[in-house]
Design an enzyme around this catalytic site. Structure first.
Site, mmCIF file in Angstrom:
data_model
loop_
_atom_site.group_PDB
_atom_site.id
_atom_site.type_symbol
_atom_site.label_atom_id
_atom_site.label_comp_id
_atom_site.label_asym_id
_atom_site.label_seq_id
_atom_site.Cartn_x
_atom_site.Cartn_y
_atom_site.Cartn_z
ATOM 1 N N SER A 124 0.933 -1.047 0.023
ATOM 2 C CA SER A 124 0.115 0.031 -0.128
ATOM 3 C C SER A 124 0.845 1.124 -0.069
ATOM 4 O O SER A 124 2.212 1.099 -0.136
ATOM 5 C CB SER A 124 -0.782 0.059 1.272
ATOM 6 N N LYS A 125 0.141 2.491 0.226
ATOM 7 C CA LYS A 125 1.034 3.632 0.201
ATOM 8 C C LYS A 125 2.008 3.702 1.133
ATOM 9 O O LYS A 125 2.856 4.359 0.954
ATOM 10 C CB LYS A 125 -0.093 4.799 0.152
ATOM 11 N N ARG A 126 1.869 2.882 2.530
ATOM 12 C CA ARG A 126 2.735 3.095 3.221
ATOM 13 C C ARG A 126 4.294 2.531 2.890
ATOM 14 O O ARG A 126 5.144 2.914 3.519
ATOM 15 C CB ARG A 126 2.227 2.152 4.540
#
Length: 489
Positions: free
Chosen positions: A260-262
């Site tokens: 994910s964007k993390r």
RNA sequence: GGCCCCAUCGUCUAGUGGACCAGGACACAUGGUUCUCAACCAUGUAACAGGGGUUCAAUUCCCCUUGGGGCUACCA
């Protein structure tokens, strides 16, 4: 119920991202698998924008998604800006179509309005979890009478539309990747199909569109497995055949959690900007969850299309390994025609302001330089840093300077060396090398005793391409100037 | 908590009952080449989660345990 698996004549697959941010690698690979499958079977690849989340969807995101797909070479046959017989391809432009199916469901008593407040629902779910029960709607509004509905509506209480799921039996489907998957209907929830703002929800819009667009195979992430029984229930309620399902494993970050964007840089465009080739991303991502079965790894788009099959998709999640991506990008760069690499290098050099936009560039010289680093490159963004000393004064690293230049006798040696260099004509690799080696021999030194100091003096660092190549390109005057700087210790 | 999916070297994977003391790739280590780095070549370290079955035979089939992941929204 299901289409014939063997019938791959009129394959229609879709990639259906929601434009709520940039594409990440997981989505990207889903797009790639769909695209490969369509191209392999001669079917159609459709792009559909699932923008039913009004709050989070943005046109910018649509642009980023389309630009990403285009950059990767994943061309779509139908979709925004490509048209097609089954449009529009934005869900928010298809509301009339959903309405049609909603009416059918209401008429069949398969859907009912629900007036429950979100707070009540949250509390209900919380209680159910506490009681170790599957969280599902408790059915408060399930059997409201016409009068009750009218009364609540007239009070202006907002409502959603829920789908009446079958509460008994088992939903079973044959997943093309996982095989048979069974879910007990008793864990299904009367899920919302129309929000209080009258917009359709994902699980509903998606089914309607897949029916209307005649989608034959749904290839999507594993994380949608739990949505599948709900969607199958809608197909059934609408008396439609469900397509084939192929749930592909997820791509995990290094922490083994869903990408994910993390996990830092995640969108294809960011990889583009870091200097990765689109073919590499396609090649690499395809190999995450799929293998041709014959040990091939470096594969062109055509080879991937040729070999791709859903049967060979594996069912285990894969950790994204950027080190291997770097390796693969390096392999492609080494195979690249030099002229192509030179063009890219020129761009990078301008970006890094090592050459000016207006400057007349010596392409011959640049291509010599780039030729020296071609086999050393992992990604294009490294180019300026790797060759900056050809355009600018070297940035001297402290450690190698101390180790090779500030040693006893070195400045004396370099001084004598300069005399040799000064006389060299022509100033080319061969002449230079034989002269310097002759010098080394005469002084009774080891090659490294002389070559390392030259390298540091000319480039500022301990590692560089072969030093005589560097010297030739730098030219006599620059070489002398940089070496003489270290003759005064 | 509930439900679902998954389980081969650190990572990506091959493997569909005997051809496997498990093959390839990345990474790592060592050696070769060499002016350094890289590239290249060679070699090496390294895995079938555990326990039960089924079978003449299990990495491969079944069950359990453990572990990991996903979903559990008026997000998609």
């Amino acid at each position: 119920m299901h289409n014939n698996n063997a019938d791959l004549k009129n394959v229609r697959v879709r990639f259906a991202p929601s434009p709520t941010g940039s594409l990440h690698l997981g989505n990207t690979r889903t797009a790639i698998f769909n695209w490969l499958f369509a191209r392999h079977t001669g079917g159609k690849f459709i792009l559909r924008i699932e923008d039913t989340d009004k709050e989070r969807s943005t046109p910018e995101s649509v642009n980023v998604i389309m630009e990403s797909l285009k950059w990767l070479g994943l061309d779509w046959d139908e979709g925004p800006d490509a048209g097609g017989d089954f449009g529009p391809y934005y869900q928010m432009q298809r509301l009339d179509k959903y309405k049609k199916y909603i009416d059918i469901l209401i008429k069949r008593n398969m859907a009912y309005p629900c007036f429950c407040a979100p707070e009540r629902l949250a509390e209900m779910r919380h209680q159910m979890q506490k009681q170790k029960l599957p969280p599902r709607y408790d059915g408060k509004c399930k059997n409201l009478s016409k009068e009750e509905i009218e009364c609540l509506t007239s009070q202006g209480i907002k409502h959603v539309l829920r789908f009446r799921v079958p509460y008994t039996g088992v939903t079973e489907f044959n997943d093309l990747v996982h095989g048979k998957i069974c879910i007990d209907n008793s864990v299904l929830d009367d899920f919302v199909i129309v929000k209080s703002n009258a917009g359709p929800t994902y699980n509903f819009a998606c089914v309607v569109d897949d029916i209307e667009m005649k989608i034959t195979h749904i290839i999507r992430g594993d994380d949608h497995i739990s949505n599948t029984p709900k969607q199958i229930a809608i197909y059934k309620a609408l008396c439609c055949n469900s397509p084939e399902f192929a749930h592909i494993p997820l791509i995990l970050g290094h922490d083994k959690a869903k990408l994910s964007k993390r996990h830092g840089a995640a969108s294809p465009l960011e990889y583009r900007d870091m200097g990765y080739l689109p073919q590499v991303l396609v090649n690499f991502l395809t190999l995450l969850g799929w293998a041709p079965g014959d040990n091939r790894e470096i594969m062109s788009g055509d080879e991937l299309i040729e070999s791709f099959s859903i049967e060979k998709i594996n069912d285990r999640n894969a950790v994204f390994d950027s080190q291997k991506l770097d390796w693969m990008n390096g392999v492609y760069i080494r195979k690249m025609p030099l002229e192509e690499l030179v063009d890219i290098a020129l761009e990078e050099l301008k970006k890094a302001e090592l050459i000016k936009d207006t400057e007349e560039v010596d392409v011959n010289k640049i291509s010599k330089i780039v030729g020296l680093i071609q086999e050393r490159l992992k990604k294009f963004s490294e180019i300026p840093q790797l060759i900056n000393y050809f355009f600018d004064k070297p940035v001297y690293e402290e450690k190698p300077v101390r180790k090779f230049l500030k040693k006893d006798g070195v400045s004396q040696m370099l001084q004598e060396l300069c005399k040799v260099i000064e006389e060299e004509e022509p100033f080319d690799i061969e002449t230079l090398e034989s002269a310097v080696r002759e010098f080394i021999e005469k002084k009774g030194l080891k090659p490294g005793d002389v070559i390392h100091p030259i390298r540091v003096a000319l480039t500022g660092r301990a590692a560089s391409p072969p030093i005589f190549d560097v010297m030739e390109i730098l030219g006599k005057q620059t070489c002398l100037k940089r070496i003489r700087r270290f003759c005064i210790y």
